[in-house]
Design a protein around this motif. Structure first.
Motif, PDB file in Angstrom:
ATOM      1  N   HIS A   1       0.830  -1.209   0.000  1.00  0.00           N
ATOM      2  CA  HIS A   1       0.000   0.000   0.000  1.00  0.00           C
ATOM      3  C   HIS A   1       0.865   1.261   0.000  1.00  0.00           C
ATOM      4  CE1 HIS A   1      -3.720  -2.242   0.523  1.00  0.00           C
ATOM      5  NE2 HIS A   1      -3.104  -2.963   1.439  1.00  0.00           N
ATOM      6  N   THR A   2       1.906   1.247  -0.812  1.00  0.00           N
ATOM      7  CA  THR A   2       2.729   2.432  -1.034  1.00  0.00           C
ATOM      8  C   THR A   2       2.987   2.521  -2.529  1.00  0.00           C
ATOM      9  OG1 THR A   2       3.806   2.024   1.101  1.00  0.00           O
ATOM     10  CG2 THR A   2       4.801   3.669  -0.337  1.00  0.00           C
TER      11      THR A   2
ATOM     12  N   PRO B   1      -1.765   2.235  -4.230  1.00  0.00           N
ATOM     13  CA  PRO B   1      -1.509   0.860  -4.684  1.00  0.00           C
ATOM     14  C   PRO B   1      -0.065   0.653  -5.116  1.00  0.00           C
ATOM     15  CG  PRO B   1      -2.731   2.093  -6.345  1.00  0.00           C
ATOM     16  CD  PRO B   1      -2.669   2.967  -5.132  1.00  0.00           C
ATOM     17  N   ALA B   2       0.536  -0.429  -4.639  1.00  0.00           N
ATOM     18  CA  ALA B   2       1.892  -0.797  -5.056  1.00  0.00           C
ATOM     19  C   ALA B   2       1.839  -1.507  -6.405  1.00  0.00           C
ATOM     20  CB  ALA B   2       2.529  -1.695  -4.005  1.00  0.00           C
ATOM     21  N   MET B   3       3.014  -1.690  -7.003  1.00  0.00           N
ATOM     22  CA  MET B   3       3.118  -2.421  -8.264  1.00  0.00           C
ATOM     23  C   MET B   3       4.050  -3.620  -8.106  1.00  0.00           C
ATOM     24  SD  MET B   3       1.096  -1.305 -10.519  1.00  0.00           S
ATOM     25  CE  MET B   3       1.779  -2.158 -11.936  1.00  0.00           C
TER      26      MET B   3
ATOM     27  N   PRO C   1      -6.211   1.814  -2.421  1.00  0.00           N
ATOM     28  CA  PRO C   1      -5.687   2.901  -1.586  1.00  0.00           C
ATOM     29  C   PRO C   1      -6.293   2.824  -0.192  1.00  0.00           C
ATOM     30  CG  PRO C   1      -7.318   3.735  -3.130  1.00  0.00           C
ATOM     31  CD  PRO C   1      -7.061   2.307  -3.513  1.00  0.00           C
ATOM     32  N   ILE C   2      -5.524   3.218   0.820  1.00  0.00           N
ATOM     33  CA  ILE C   2      -6.000   3.082   2.198  1.00  0.00           C
ATOM     34  C   ILE C   2      -6.134   4.423   2.902  1.00  0.00           C
ATOM     35  CG2 ILE C   2      -5.192   0.720   2.498  1.00  0.00           C
ATOM     36  CD1 ILE C   2      -2.716   1.803   3.901  1.00  0.00           C
ATOM     37  N   TRP C   3      -5.943   5.545   2.197  1.00  0.00           N
ATOM     38  CA  TRP C   3      -6.221   6.825   2.846  1.00  0.00           C
ATOM     39  C   TRP C   3      -7.736   6.941   3.072  1.00  0.00           C
ATOM     40  CZ3 TRP C   3      -2.992   7.254  -1.730  1.00  0.00           C
ATOM     41  CH2 TRP C   3      -3.706   7.265  -2.925  1.00  0.00           C
ATOM     42  N   ASP C   4      -8.123   7.500   4.156  1.00  0.00           N
ATOM     43  CA  ASP C   4      -9.533   7.668   4.572  1.00  0.00           C
ATOM     44  C   ASP C   4     -10.203   6.360   5.004  1.00  0.00           C
ATOM     45  OD1 ASP C   4      -9.184  10.282   3.813  1.00  0.00           O
ATOM     46  OD2 ASP C   4     -10.210  10.069   1.901  1.00  0.00           O
ATOM     47  N   VAL C   5      -9.579   5.202   4.776  1.00  0.00           N
ATOM     48  CA  VAL C   5     -10.232   3.921   5.061  1.00  0.00           C
ATOM     49  C   VAL C   5     -10.607   3.753   6.535  1.00  0.00           C
ATOM     50  CG1 VAL C   5      -9.789   1.417   5.188  1.00  0.00           C
ATOM     51  CG2 VAL C   5      -9.410   2.645   3.061  1.00  0.00           C
ATOM     52  N   PRO C   6      -9.810   4.230   7.515  1.00  0.00           N
ATOM     53  CA  PRO C   6     -10.218   4.046   8.914  1.00  0.00           C
ATOM     54  C   PRO C   6     -11.575   4.655   9.245  1.00  0.00           C
ATOM     55  CG  PRO C   6      -7.903   4.635   8.799  1.00  0.00           C
ATOM     56  CD  PRO C   6      -8.449   4.801   7.408  1.00  0.00           C
ATOM     57  N   TRP C   7     -12.078   5.548   8.405  1.00  0.00           N
ATOM     58  CA  TRP C   7     -13.374   6.160   8.670  1.00  0.00           C
ATOM     59  C   TRP C   7     -14.521   5.382   8.034  1.00  0.00           C
ATOM     60  CZ3 TRP C   7     -13.457   9.671  12.329  1.00  0.00           C
ATOM     61  CH2 TRP C   7     -12.249  10.316  12.646  1.00  0.00           C
ATOM     62  N   PHE C   8     -14.223   4.290   7.338  1.00  0.00           N
ATOM     63  CA  PHE C   8     -15.279   3.469   6.757  1.00  0.00           C
ATOM     64  C   PHE C   8     -15.762   2.424   7.756  1.00  0.00           C
ATOM     65  CE2 PHE C   8     -13.518   5.264   2.961  1.00  0.00           C
ATOM     66  CZ  PHE C   8     -14.550   5.258   2.041  1.00  0.00           C
TER      67      PHE C   8
END
Length: 482
Positions: free
Chosen positions: A178-179, A195-197, A327-334
């Motif tokens: 996740h970088t 997203p990583a590659m 992507p994991i930005w904002d995910v803790p608020w879901f």
């Protein structure tokens, strides 16, 4: 001899020929180095601004979650030579950054000092007041061997299943997948939470082959043993007996090959029953949920259940849904996480990720009936702190009445910042009129399914009834926010 030289200089050509020979060709092809793109090291790199300090970013990249992803101890991994055949030279190390970036990983400095600016860190971001730092920074991780983002050292401990001591291990963190990075005109644009590659399948093959070559290719073992013994002496440990050392390496190789063989055989049996085919996940994709179950939970069952093939047939979910790393930005608020919305508690999701990349865990009484069940090497505090860093403090805590709340955890990168880096390149420049038109189209056609933008003050001004961040945080479970 001619075939050997061709295999050294052009393994892809040999692999293509062997593919048509049948089973024997497959066996020979399996010991050739995996296909990899050429190394591309950018001349410059930048980490985009996403609300994290350099200290937070580096901690996220290298703090252990308790995982031992790799099949050999830490000191062994950094001492292995690459899975490459060489005639007139000595192969370089598997752990070299310029090799691991060929699997899609992002280079990282050994520690945060002046040299870190070569990896995209701004020079003014290293100084900090230790007294004001959060608790997790008391044992701040270093990266002594310059491993890429997402590689973390698990210190020595006790095996949860057997009670036997184990040396320091090497494992992935969530940062490995996740970088993200975009390369453009020899510049690396790097951002956390994207997203990583990476290609994890190729990496697994390369590590297995590296161990295989170390055991069976002349002169490799002695060089490998010299490196490991030198590291042990520097650390104040007694050097290992070479003969016992080689037998232990052979044992690790057998275990690795047995694991790969069993998983392959299980897969083939189940795939044949359902008339299904194997899917190569490749770069930037993984069916993480099914991989976690298949690779981590089924093998312990296999050891104790004589009816395992039927148990497998009833429970096996083949990894046939590879998706890009989300992507994991904002995910803790879901309220719900995962691409299929299957996990509600974020710590459960992160603990599952830790299990999937090989947290040491005791699931059965097979190895030692006196060991407590479900004991693990998981670093739950670190997992909790990762989630807190992603989430950030309450956006409403310091807000004046009527003021739009702002996220203070990890946020998505902004296009404008990249445009500033390439200020003379028209391909990246922002057309304000098109932005205004796009904002209006988004409000009319997209917002009901994709929610309001959370970092667009202009949108908030134009649509005060739909202020993005506030609605995102307070919207009910139907939209996924808290």
């Amino acid at each position: 001899m001619t075939l050997f030289l061709v295999a050294v200089l052009a393994p892809e050509k040999v692999r293509a020929v062997l593919k048509d020979i049948g089973r024997a060709g497959e066996t020979v092809s399996a010991i050739l180095p995996p296909p990899l793109p050429a190394a591309q090291t950018p001349s410059k790199a930048y980490w985009l601004k996403q609300n994290w300090s350099a200290r937070e970013r580096f901690w996220f990249h290298h703090a252990s979650q308790g995982t031992a992803t790799f099949p050999v101890p830490y000191d062994w991994f950094v001492s292995l030579e690459r899975a490459e055949l060489a005639v007139f030279s000595t192969p370089k190390l598997l752990s070299d950054g310029d090799y691991l970036i060929r699997f899609g990983f992002i280079p990282s400095p050994r520690k945060l000092d002046g040299s870190a600016s070569d990896f995209g860190y701004s020079k003014d971001s290293f100084n900090t007041n230790p007294a004001a730092e959060p608790e997790q920074f008391k044992n701040y991780p270093e990266n002594p061997d310059g491993l890429p983002v997402g590689f973390a050292k698990l210190e020595s401990g006790v095996e949860p299943a057997t009670g036997e001591p184990y040396p320091a291990q090497l494992g992935f963190t969530c940062a490995a997948c996740h970088t993200g990075q975009i390369r453009y005109r020899d510049v690396g644009i790097r951002f956390d939470g994207g997203p990583a590659m990476v290609n994890l399948g190729n990496l697994e093959s390369a590590i297995g082959l590296s161990i295989f070559y170390t055991v069976y290719v002349p002169t490799r073992f002695n060089r490998f043993a010299d490196r490991v013994i030198e590291r042990a002496v520097k650390a104040g440990s007694p050097p290992a007996d070479r003969s016992a050392f080689k037998e232990e390496l052979k044992k690790k190789l057998r275990q690795t090959l047995d694991k790969i063989k069993h998983e392959r055989d299980w897969s083939k049996e189940i795939l044949a029953r359902g008339n299904m085919t194997y899917i190569d996940e490749g770069f930037g994709r993984l069916d993480a949920l099914n991989q976690i179950f298949f690779s981590n939970l089924l093998p312990p069952i296999a050891k104790e259940d004589k009816a395992f093939p039927e148990v497998l047939a009833r429970n096996y979910a083949r990894p046939d849904a590879p998706v890009s790393f989300p992507p994991i930005w904002d995910v803790p608020w879901f309220l719900w996480a995962q691409y299929d919305g299957s996990v509600q508690n974020e710590l459960v999701r992160n603990a599952g990720q830790s299990l999937g990349v090989k947290t040491k865990l005791n699931l059965t009484e097979h190895s030692n009936p006196n060991r407590p069940l479900f004991r693990s090497s998981m670093k739950m505090k670190n997992i909790f702190w990762i989630e807190e860093m992603l989430r950030g403090p309450d956006p409403f805590a310091d807000n004046a009445p009527g003021q739009t709340p702002k996220f203070k955890g990890l946020v998505a990168p902004r296009w404008k910042e990249v445009a500033d880096i390439f200020e003379n390149d028209p391909a990246w420049q922002v057309d304000d009129e098109k932005v205004r038109n796009g904002r209006q189209l988004y409000a009319e056609l997209c917002v009901e399914c994709h929610r309001d933008p959370v970092r667009d003050p202009e949108f908030d001004k134009e649509r005060p009834d739909r202020r993005g961040a506030e609605r995102f945080i307070h919207v009910g479970a139907d939209g996924g926010g808290r």
